[in-house]
Scaffold this active site. Sequence first.
Site, PDB file in Angstrom:
ATOM      1  N   ASP A  99       6.177   3.344   3.094  1.00 34.23           N
ATOM      2  CA  ASP A  99       4.911   3.267   2.358  1.00 34.23           C
ATOM      3  C   ASP A  99       3.880   4.174   3.022  1.00 34.23           C
ATOM      4  O   ASP A  99       3.746   4.152   4.259  1.00 34.23           O
ATOM      5  CB  ASP A  99       4.387   1.829   2.439  1.00 34.23           C
ATOM      6  CG  ASP A  99       4.080   1.271   1.062  1.00 34.23           C
ATOM      7  OD1 ASP A  99       4.574   0.175   0.742  1.00 34.23           O
ATOM      8  OD2 ASP A  99       3.348   1.962   0.323  1.00 34.23           O
ATOM      9  N   ASP A 201       0.859   4.741  -1.975  1.00 30.80           N
ATOM     10  CA  ASP A 201       0.033   3.610  -2.404  1.00 30.80           C
ATOM     11  C   ASP A 201      -1.192   4.097  -3.188  1.00 30.80           C
ATOM     12  O   ASP A 201      -1.960   4.930  -2.690  1.00 30.80           O
ATOM     13  CB  ASP A 201      -0.425   2.856  -1.135  1.00 30.80           C
ATOM     14  CG  ASP A 201      -1.154   1.573  -1.453  1.00 30.80           C
ATOM     15  OD1 ASP A 201      -0.522   0.663  -2.009  1.00 30.80           O
ATOM     16  OD2 ASP A 201      -2.361   1.500  -1.162  1.00 30.80           O
ATOM     17  N   GLU A 256       2.454   5.067  -6.764  1.00 33.42           N
ATOM     18  CA  GLU A 256       1.978   3.829  -7.391  1.00 33.42           C
ATOM     19  C   GLU A 256       0.712   4.188  -8.146  1.00 33.42           C
ATOM     20  O   GLU A 256      -0.292   4.583  -7.537  1.00 33.42           O
ATOM     21  CB  GLU A 256       1.670   2.746  -6.356  1.00 33.42           C
ATOM     22  CG  GLU A 256       1.239   1.464  -7.039  1.00 33.42           C
ATOM     23  CD  GLU A 256       0.417   0.536  -6.183  1.00 33.42           C
ATOM     24  OE1 GLU A 256      -0.277   1.007  -5.282  1.00 33.42           O
ATOM     25  OE2 GLU A 256       0.466  -0.679  -6.415  1.00 33.42           O
ATOM     26  N   HIS A 330       5.459  -7.055  -4.531  1.00 36.50           N
ATOM     27  CA  HIS A 330       4.709  -7.938  -3.637  1.00 36.50           C
ATOM     28  C   HIS A 330       3.303  -8.244  -4.153  1.00 36.50           C
ATOM     29  O   HIS A 330       2.570  -9.020  -3.542  1.00 36.50           O
ATOM     30  CB  HIS A 330       4.632  -7.291  -2.256  1.00 36.50           C
ATOM     31  CG  HIS A 330       3.876  -6.003  -2.313  1.00 36.50           C
ATOM     32  ND1 HIS A 330       4.285  -4.911  -3.070  1.00 36.50           N
ATOM     33  CD2 HIS A 330       2.706  -5.636  -1.771  1.00 36.50           C
ATOM     34  CE1 HIS A 330       3.415  -3.950  -2.971  1.00 36.50           C
ATOM     35  NE2 HIS A 330       2.442  -4.354  -2.188  1.00 36.50           N
ATOM     36  N   ASP A 331       2.925  -7.576  -5.256  1.00 33.16           N
ATOM     37  CA  ASP A 331       1.577  -7.795  -5.813  1.00 33.16           C
ATOM     38  C   ASP A 331       1.615  -8.637  -7.077  1.00 33.16           C
ATOM     39  O   ASP A 331       0.564  -8.899  -7.670  1.00 33.16           O
ATOM     40  CB  ASP A 331       0.941  -6.439  -6.192  1.00 33.16           C
ATOM     41  CG  ASP A 331       0.640  -5.589  -4.991  1.00 33.16           C
ATOM     42  OD1 ASP A 331       0.692  -4.358  -5.113  1.00 33.16           O
ATOM     43  OD2 ASP A 331       0.371  -6.171  -3.912  1.00 33.16           O
TER      44      ASP A 331
HETATM   45  O1  TEU Z   1      -1.780  -2.102  -4.881  1.00 34.56           O
HETATM   46  C1  TEU Z   1      -2.881  -1.599  -5.618  1.00 34.56           C
HETATM   47  C2  TEU Z   1      -2.920  -2.141  -6.983  1.00 34.56           C
HETATM   48  O2  TEU Z   1      -3.262  -1.465  -7.944  1.00 34.56           O
HETATM   49  C3  TEU Z   1      -2.535  -3.539  -7.182  1.00 34.56           C
HETATM   50  O3  TEU Z   1      -2.261  -4.001  -5.900  1.00 34.56           O
HETATM   51  C4  TEU Z   1      -3.707  -4.352  -7.749  1.00 34.56           C
HETATM   52  O4  TEU Z   1      -4.839  -3.586  -7.911  1.00 34.56           O
HETATM   53  C5  TEU Z   1      -4.045  -5.408  -6.723  1.00 34.56           C
HETATM   54  O5  TEU Z   1      -2.844  -6.111  -6.471  1.00 34.56           O
HETATM   55  C6  TEU Z   1      -5.139  -6.339  -7.274  1.00 34.56           C
HETATM   56  O6  TEU Z   1      -4.584  -7.069  -8.363  1.00 34.56           O
HETATM   57  C7  TEU Z   1      -1.536  -1.429  -3.651  1.00 34.56           C
HETATM   58  C8  TEU Z   1      -0.625  -2.303  -2.821  1.00 34.56           C
HETATM   59  O7  TEU Z   1       0.610  -2.487  -3.529  1.00 34.56           O
HETATM   60  C9  TEU Z   1      -1.325  -3.616  -2.587  1.00 34.56           C
HETATM   61  O8  TEU Z   1      -0.478  -4.534  -1.901  1.00 34.56           O
HETATM   62  C10 TEU Z   1      -2.567  -3.346  -1.763  1.00 34.56           C
HETATM   63  O9  TEU Z   1      -3.298  -4.552  -1.613  1.00 34.56           O
HETATM   64  C11 TEU Z   1      -3.465  -2.310  -2.459  1.00 34.56           C
HETATM   65  O10 TEU Z   1      -2.753  -1.189  -2.957  1.00 34.56           O
HETATM   66  C12 TEU Z   1      -4.476  -1.757  -1.463  1.00 34.56           C
HETATM   67  O11 TEU Z   1      -3.785  -0.958  -0.530  1.00 34.56           O
END
Ligand code: TEU
Length: 559
Positions: A99, A201, A256, A330-331
Amino acid sequence: HQDTDWWRKSVVYQVYPKSFNDTTGNGTGDIRGLTQKLDYLYELGVDIIWLQPVYVSPQRDNGYDVADYCRINPDFGTMKDFEELSQEIQARGMRLMIDIVVNHSSTEHVWFKEARQSRDNAYRDYYIWRDPAPDGGPPNNWKSKFGGPAWQYDQTTDQYFLTLFDKTQADLNWENPKVRQEVVKLLEFWAEKGVSGFRLDVINLISKDQRFLSDDRSTAPGDGRKYYTDGPRVHEYIHELYEKVFRKYNNVTVGEMSSTSLEHCIRYSNPEQKELSMTFNFHHLKVDYPKGQKWELMPYDFEMLKSLFSEWQIGMQQGGSWSALFFNNHDQPRAISRFLDDGAYHAESAKLLATTLHGLQGTPYIFQGEEIGMANPKWSDIEEFRDVESLNMYRILQEQGKSAEEALNMIRERSRDNSRTPMQWDDSPNAGFTSGTPWIKVDERYPQINVQAQLKEPSSIYHHYQKLIRLRKTVQVITDGNYQRLDEAHPQIYAYQRSNEKETLIVISNFSGQEAEFDLPDSFYSQLQAQVLASAELLIGNTEQVPELKQSITLSPYA
Ligand code: TEU
């Protein structure tokens, strides 16, 4: 991996290291824990392992707040552990993807510590600083994606700095060529350690409209994202990374893309653009967001899910571009709980999601635990949650008038922690994840849902994933077949066809808990009949005993 697009037949396995496997007993997963499980991943059949952040970090956002891009967080192990992991992955013919979080750094990064000392510090312009508005408030009305304002006030220099995520995640200023050069250097540092790929990211947020205008709250979402999403110089910046690093090391790269568009994703991943190999987009994971609002609930819109898949499959193929395919990460809450039935039809639901996804064009991503059907845990109170976004929103929802119970229910449904519970290896305490106290609760269903149990059971979810991964290597039409949707707004079924000059694949998925009828398309049905008759003629010399093949088929629940 001789041909340049070897990753078009690959499957990626996403590892959230904090929750994968703990070898020290400190309750969090570590790098050696992943190294110990490489044979498990090799047997599953995945080609690329995406290791999420293990860099030095205060862990406010579980590692997506990086305080040193080239040093390993001692909680996860040492650089020697990382180098051993990289070698062990390559020794098995697999590839390592890491990442890269360079839209922002932690405010604990030395660059930021320097930058905040004075307005003329050499690192000041590594970040985005603006004077207060005339009323002393933030420079504009942009909102953080974790709730609250997107600007933090710095007393020392009487300016605000931009934080699109947590207030400890300061956005880097990509307008500054020194920042872009720093990113090239850190990418080269890891590529020299044998890293084959990079997951970038929120890379589509790095170019901000330099006017920093306030957004119009009356037009959704009105939170400022239109001024920094797929911004004015984003393709230029990514192309520069391609020319300086990705091309040289033949890296596989995935961007992403937060709140992006099909047009931009076609550009980001079209080989002629020389930017990225593929992109993640999230439109299909907003079909249960009322008017795109994450913090409101509604049943998911099945027709919207199917039309989005179809729009993107056709659009990306016509664009000569390539998608990262996923239902879980993971989100996001676990898709099996979010969209299907993780109870009575647990195994059927897990296999349905896998088959539906793996038949599409793109590179499938398996998020750890998805291959054994891990589901959202049952949360009893807010103390069990760890995610900064969830904890912020629990407070904000109550400030907006929700009761504590209503706010907790919303967090239960939407929290990113749903996917961050420890990997369930076996039915020993803490599912074999740790001998200590896990940093986050283990799903109480681990005695029933775990790797050990499914390795033993030939018809398990694990073995279903294993077959799908193998299929991708042997059935060419999965890689290059034209996509065509077959169901016309069927209330229960999503059906699509992939075809090339030699083969036709049809995937028919019953997303409902009831039986469903579906008529095979005439052309496919007559082809199938002809093939059955021809085989009978060949094998038994006659066709009298061939049972009548029905054109209308019945699918059991979640089949
Ligand atoms: O995620 C960014 C993102 O667009 C989603 O995570 C969403 O905006 C966020 O989950 C709120 O709902 C990336 C990573 O995958 C995430 O784990 C990080 O928290 C984020 O960027 C910041 O680095």
